[in-house]
Each structure stands twice: as C-alpha cells, then as structure tokens.
Design an enzyme around this catalytic site. Structure first.
Site, short mmCIF file in Angstrom:
data_model
loop_
_atom_site.label_atom_id
_atom_site.label_comp_id
_atom_site.label_asym_id
_atom_site.label_seq_id
_atom_site.Cartn_x
_atom_site.Cartn_y
_atom_site.Cartn_z
N LYS A 86 0.87 -1.17 0.00
CA LYS A 86 0.00 0.00 0.00
C LYS A 86 0.91 1.21 0.00
CE LYS A 86 -3.08 2.94 2.42
NZ LYS A 86 -3.50 3.39 3.75
N GLY A 128 -7.60 9.89 9.60
CA GLY A 128 -7.89 10.11 11.02
C GLY A 128 -8.92 11.18 11.30
N ALA A 146 -9.32 6.07 4.17
CA ALA A 146 -9.16 7.30 4.96
C ALA A 146 -10.44 8.13 5.00
CB ALA A 146 -8.01 8.18 4.45
N GLY A 147 -10.74 8.59 6.20
CA GLY A 147 -11.86 9.49 6.39
C GLY A 147 -13.08 8.85 7.02
N ALA A 164 -8.98 2.27 9.57
CA ALA A 164 -7.98 2.17 10.64
C ALA A 164 -8.50 2.88 11.89
CB ALA A 164 -6.64 2.75 10.19
N SER A 165 -8.24 4.19 12.00
CA SER A 165 -8.57 4.93 13.22
C SER A 165 -10.01 4.76 13.68
CB SER A 165 -8.35 6.43 13.00
OG SER A 165 -7.04 6.69 12.56
#
Lengths: 262, 262, 262, 262
Positions: free
Chosen positions: D102, D163, D189-190, D211-212
C-alpha cells in the site's frame, strides 16, 4: 450603498480591482447580452478562450470588453497537454499583448477536470517564460501548493466540474487551500447560483470566476446582478466574523428579569 | 447599482417594502450599533420583544427605529402558551398602536422551538381579534398550511433553532412550504451567514428575518451590509432561472470546429 | 457472527425483539417475494394496512406473516382525520386481536406528511382506549414530546416523506428527539438505502421501519439483507463510541522515533 | 445469515477475499485488542507500517496477524518522497516476502494528504519493479486514472484526511472514479462510523480500508463488528438496486379501491 467602504480592492497578478467577480464569457448567447451582463455584473476581468477569438475581427467580443474597460484574461480552454497550453498562451500573449493567462489543461471532454501533471508542467514553463499564471486546478491543497511554489500568481480551485452548477462539493478542501495560500485563491467552476458564490468568499476565497451560471441562466443579466451582490455579501460576511454554529438555541433576548408591560 | 430594477417590492401584511431583509433587534449591543446596523441593512421592519421595551422611555430602541423610519413589528418572545401570547399581543397593540404581530409561542428554553398546538391556537385567536399575524413556525408544511388557513398574513418557518446559526437544515421542507403557500413565506431563525440568507430566497422565500447572525456577529454593521446584499442576490437569482445541476461537465465553449490561431 | 452479543434486544410496546428492523409490507410485489424478504430481513414485526387486508382470506399476507412468526402491527394508512384513524384502529384490534397500532394520520396525498393536530388528537383518544400507540410523526421534537406525554408507547419520526428515499433530511432534529425521549424512537419513512438505516441508529434511534426501500428495490430480498446488516451496524457503531470528527489529519501511527529497517 | 450468498468475493491484486473490509492497524492500543478486532471484523487483510515493525520480534503484530491467517499488506506510511517510498517498499518485500504494497507518499504532517506527483512517480517505479501497487490517493478522478495507467493493481482514494473521521466529503468524485476504473477501488481514509463505510460500497467502491475509526473508537471490537456489517450492507444495497430518490411522497400502498372492513 452603505457598508461598501468595507469592500477592499482585490490585488491579483499585479493589478487592482474593485470587483471580486470575474466573468467567463463562454456560453454567452450574443454580444448584446454580453453588454448587459457586463454592466450588471460590475466585472472588471473577463476570460476569453483564445481559440474562439479572432482578434482582428471588428464587433468582436474583444471590442465589447474594451468598450466596457473590462480587462481580457485569455484562457487555454481546449488544451489537453502542457505543450498545447504553452503554445496557446504564447499566441495569446502575442495577439492580445497581455502578460497573464488563465491556464486550463484538462484531461478529458467528459469531466473537463484538470490534469494535475500536465497542468503543473505547463505552469512551471509559463512562469519561466514570464507569464503571470492563474491555473484552473482541482481542490487538492497539495497541488495548489505546488502551483504556488512554481510561481503562479494565484490558484483557481474548482468547486465542481465546469458547467455542472453543483456548487462547492468539498468546502473543507477549499478551506485548506485558503489557509495555506500566500497568493490569491479564486474559486473557479461549479458555481450554480448566488449562494454558492457567497459561500466561496465566506470560505476565504479572494474572488470567484463565474461563466455558465450567468451566461446560461434564463436571464443572464439578472443572474449577473445576483452574483455581483452575492460576491460582495460573502466577502463582507467573511470579514464581519460570523456567529459560531451551535446545536441548541440561543435566545436573542434575555428571558429573565424583563419588565412586563401592564 | 445595475439590475436593481428587478427587485420587486415585498407585499407583507398590507404593507409594501423595498427591502426583503427584516431585522431582529435581540442581542444588539447598544443603540449606537443599532443605528449603524439599520443603515447598513436597509431594513424597513424590525422586530422588538415587547417585554424588553418600555414605550415611554426616551432614547429607547423605539426612538431609534422611528428616527430611521423603520416599522416596528412587535413579537411575543418569551411566551409559552397561547394565552400568554394573546395577552402580550394585545398589550403590544395598545402600547404601540400597531395591528400586526410576530407570533412566537415556544415550547422550552433549550430549543426555543415553536409549540405547534399553542401556536396554532394563538394564531386563530389573534386573527379573530383582527390582528395581522406573522407566526414563527417549524418547517412543517402541514402546520404552515394550517396557519394560513386560520388567517395568518404570512408564515415564518425556521431554518434551524433560534440563534443556532446552523443555516437551513431542511431545504426540501422550505420548498414544500413555498410551493403551497398563498401568503408570503419569511424564513426566520437559523441564518448564520450571508449564503444562508441567499439560499432562503433562492428556495422561494419572500423575505428573511435575521437577528443574532447580525447582532452577535463580531462586526454587526458589516454583517448587516452582507445580509442586505445576500437577500438581494438570492431574490435576483431565483428570478434569473438558474442552470440545472448536472453531474458531468458542460464546456462553456464549444470544443470542436474552432479555428486555431497561427 | 462475532460481536453479535453486543446486540441488545429492543423493548417496544411491552414486547421484546432481537431485530431492530421493522418491515413495512406496502409495495411488496407478491407473497413469494414477501417470504424471501422476511427471511432475509430477520424482521419480527411487519406493519400491514388494515384496509388492504381481509383477515378471513386464506393465503393472505397475514398467513405468511403468521407462518414466519412475524408479529403484525396494523397501521392506519389512508386516514386523514382523527376520527377515521380511531375507527380504523378499533376495527384492527377487533379483527386481529392486537393491542397496538401504528398510527398514521396524513394531511394530503401529495406529501403524505402527518397532520400534527389530527395525529395528536387520535393518539390521545387511542391511548385512552387502551391501545399501545406508535405514531408516525414529523421530525418536530416538540410534537414528539406531546405524543409521549399523551401516553404513546414510542415515537416514529420521519426522515423524509414516505417513499421518497431521500434519507434523513434533518439529522439534527432526530438527535433532539432522541435526547429527550423516554420511549423508543423508531425512524420511519424516508430511508432509501442501507447507509440511511445505519445513520438512523447512529443518531440514537432504537429501531427503523423500512417499507418502499425494500419492497420496491430491484431485488427486495437482497435489500432486506442489506438493511438487516445496516441496522445492526448502526446500532453497534452507536454503542462503540465513534471517533470525533476533526478537520485535520491524525496519523494512525506515530511519525517520530520509529526504528527504520535495514 | 440469509442473503450472504449474494456477497461475491473480492478479487484484489491477484488474491481473493471474502471480506471487503481491510483493516489498518495504526492506533491499535495493544495486541490483545488487535486479536478481538480481527475476530470481530472478519478482515483478511491488514496494513502494517513497516517502520513500526521488527519482523524478527516474537509476540509482534505480525505473529498475531499470522495466527489469525490475516494477510499483511505493508504500507509506506511516513514517506514524503518517491525515493523514500520505493526504498521502504523494497525493504518490506525483502523482510516480509510479499509482492504487494500500500503506497503512501504524503505531502505534510498536518494534512497527511497524498502528494500527487511523488505518488505517481513512486507508483510507476514500483510497478516497473514488479510490485503490486495499491496507492493511497486523493479523490481526483484524473490522478486515479493515471495511477491505473502506470499499472497499479487498485486505487485507494480518500474520503477525507486520515484520522479525520469526516466521512466521504465528495461522493461525486468517488462515483466518477468508480465509473471509469477497471481496477478495484478501495475507499481509504476518512471513515468515521459505520454509515460512512456503507456509503462507500453503495457508491460502488469494491472495498473499504478502516484504521482509526476502529482502532481509536471507545470500543474497538464493537466498532469492528459494526464495520463488518456496514460493508456487507453497503455491498448488498449496491447490488439490490435502490429506489430512486423522489422529492414527493409515494404511498407504499394504493389509496383507492381498497375494501374497507366492516
């Protein structure tokens, strides 16, 4: 009109303008409508696609703009590569005697979105050739920063695809661009109606370029008048320090200790 | 300013106004600021909470409004029941010699949202008593219709809670209200900045009432000047017939058949 | 599936359910599709418009629901006044032997929006008659509170007009309703797709009622399976404590002090 | 669970997966939570920042992933130039024996936004070196096309900054990317909560990387369970053919010709 004194002039590419509304002429039905649009908009700059203009022709769009003392900003509409765009800009400079250019390098006809690589390449070359370059770009804050770093005189991020009238799809990105920019930010493309233009200024853009939303409206001069006020409204509102959004109510008048009539 | 001729007057409760911006005075820091706000806004109507006003006092808010030839629209802020609101309206009529009233009947202090039942009850009674009633209401199209049916002279749906500055949370409901209404629709409450006010007019509202967004802005007169232009912009844009939103691009200039320079 | 243990049962009108997805049967193409939708959705409650059902008929929708052990929640669709709705609810109670009713009292055919006055009147009467009343209402937090105060067993605010598929137009209002409610909140009407249903639970709703979005989808059983997961997803996400939105990035891994390989 | 049969496997970089949820491990509190998150999420791929990992260490994140048969997708987090990213990818290939990566090349720490130029340069080099490249990119459809053209095995556009939890800021751009792509599109992301993940699939993305939103939630395993269902929900809803949005109501049951009871 009161409050006008708060309307600071726009410094753009070494020039000063009272109006923060730039006009795109593409799509204008005819020169008579253009004249009325110019009057109603108060615009002092109009972009013109070089390929559509024969600068020798009389009665042309250039004559109308000159008569209204509107400065011509040639654009490179229809260019798909850096090489094409650089050549077109050079021809425009020679033909029109201008030193600035609105740089458009698009990737395809369907979206008319900028090609970030060709755009940056063209911007770098044109800056090196002494042009004052105003690039039409995506709303990517990193690309905007690169364009500034190669010497562009402004950055012109899109709100949405050209002619879409979708407004500003990602206000967050426009705010990021504004925060970091040390050159003027001109919102370009995507404006559909007056509130979109006001929002652009509220987000911190220095100016707005409007083409289709005016030229293809049912009543172009009326929409031009609307956009003129919207741009002023957004600029003044930005400076006025808006109230912060709150999720609950705040009474506009105190609720206790009020003397009752009776 | 060019294009102004397209700004038709507002007919509201048997009166005619040039301005479509109504001013709420709640939250105004002092009378000196109020004067500057009145000038900058161009407002011809200002709402005043009766409970805050002693009509006998000199140098009061009423004096300032009178000096600027701004018509006073008393409101019933702080009323929680129909009975309270009707009494307050009657006192206002007697004290101020007016026949109209902005009817507010709220359910609680936290949201200041209208109570639909008490509101409708008060509206019906006040209409029967000969008042010209302008009710502050939710954005419920059915409630708006009921208010019109009991004889209200206008309906004043909220965009968002009073003082929240959240803008117009449900434009779809405002459009439904506008479509069906045969009395003026005045967007009331929720406006945070200029683009919100422009949007209200673009959705078809006949006017906007702004209080906190002006009176609590960092620079109230500048925000008043912004709102004045925004309201004009939205009104003109509505009349100008905006381009329809499209998901893809539409070139503002033709892409084929263009003579190249050189 | 792991994590299922976090799915607490729904207590609604004196019953307990594992599923937080309620099914509206209106618009279902035929009984065979209904069977597959019931299986895929996991729904344990289905609303049925009394007027469409002859409870004596064999092979009817009621048979299918009984066979799948799905509880029937009769609704009063098609009622425009409190009197009609109360009568319809009474007939339903007699015919179906149930004590609960989804109360619909709409104002017109075009919007199918609830009439707040007739709705509240009907709710009050039905509660007095011993019904467990689940009213379809607007997203007005004050009206929701009134409905709770007259004794309703739940409130069922709309996200958008019935059948519109517009999603939740005003999440802020739904949050206000949830904050204050001491009865279950069931989002009803407006759901268009799975993410809308997830959002309803994330906003704090206890359950979602979906009709057209499933029954009129191209593949109703597949959409039912989607909605089942979406409702579980939203419920779990609400309980999991989401990260707060931030305007800038936050690295998911530390950027300093990292040992490099090699 | 019924309807599962409609969940087609994901083909990505020459592999096949049942799950369309990819897990980012950054921000995970500890390995015990990671284990529970892996179980609840059903993820079969997890990204790991190479710089944080010592592949020799026992009891490491890699051991946990191996034990759960989760494939490791090394990322180049923390790289700011093409050269850094290429070197990091090569070290990862050697250390982990993988052929995919990635690719992250960010422009600054504040926004962590991709640098379009360095990203494309790195992608081209890595493709030439035989890597299967999955680039984290902006939501610019033109840049996504360039990445595909240099040979990337997928494109991974952002919904919002890493994040931020802001969701998908510009769904229109994601739709444009999906329409044109001939490689898988993975939203990266987001994502803030479950409905965001469902929306990504509904827009046509093939998978989502989270992720986050999971690792930093108050209850990471519960959020992992939510995301698992949300991704399945969004995928199924996309395939089910949602109802088109309409501005007015559509009754879910016919209003005329209904036999009344009694």
């Amino acid at each position: 009109m009161s409050g006008s004194d708060a309307l600071a002039p726009l410094a753009l590419a070494g020039r000063q303008f009272r109006s923060r509304l730039l006009l795109g002429t593409g799509g204008i039905p005819n020169l008579a409508v253009l004249e009325r649009v110019l009057e109603a908009s108060g615009a002092e700059v109009a972009t013109v696609a070089l390929r559509r203009v024969d600068p020798e022709a009389r009665g042309s769009i250039l004559d109308v703009l000159a008569r209204h003392r509107v400065e011509v900003l040639p654009n490179t509409a229809g260019c798909y590569t850096a090489a094409e765009a650089v050549l077109t800009a050079q021809l425009a400079r020679e033909a029109l005697g201008t030193d600035w250019v609105k740089l458009e390098v698009v990737a395809d006809d369907r979206t008319l979105l900028p090609d970030p690589l060709e755009l940056l390449e063209a911007a770098e070359q044109l800056c090196a050739l002494g042009f004052l370059v105003l690039p039409y770009t995506t709303d990517d804050p990193v690309l905007a920063r690169h364009l500034e770093q190669v010497g562009c005189a402004a950055v012109m991020p899109l709100g949405a695809p050209i002619g879409s009238g979708l407004g500003i799809r990602n206000p967050h990105n426009i705010e990021l661009i504004v925060e970091q920019a040390r050159v003027p930010v001109v919102l370009d493309a995507g404006i559909g109606t007056a509130s979109d233009a006001a929002l652009a200024l509220e987000l911190g853009c220095d100016a707005v370029l409007v083409a289709s939303a005016i030229t293809r409206a049912e009543d172009p001069p009326a929409m031009a008048a609307a956009m003129r006020r919207a741009v002023e409204a957004g600029y003044l509102a930005r400076g006025a320090g808006r109230i912060p959004p709150r999720t609950l109510a705040r009474a506009s008048s105190p609720r206790t200790g009020l003397a009752r009539l009776a």
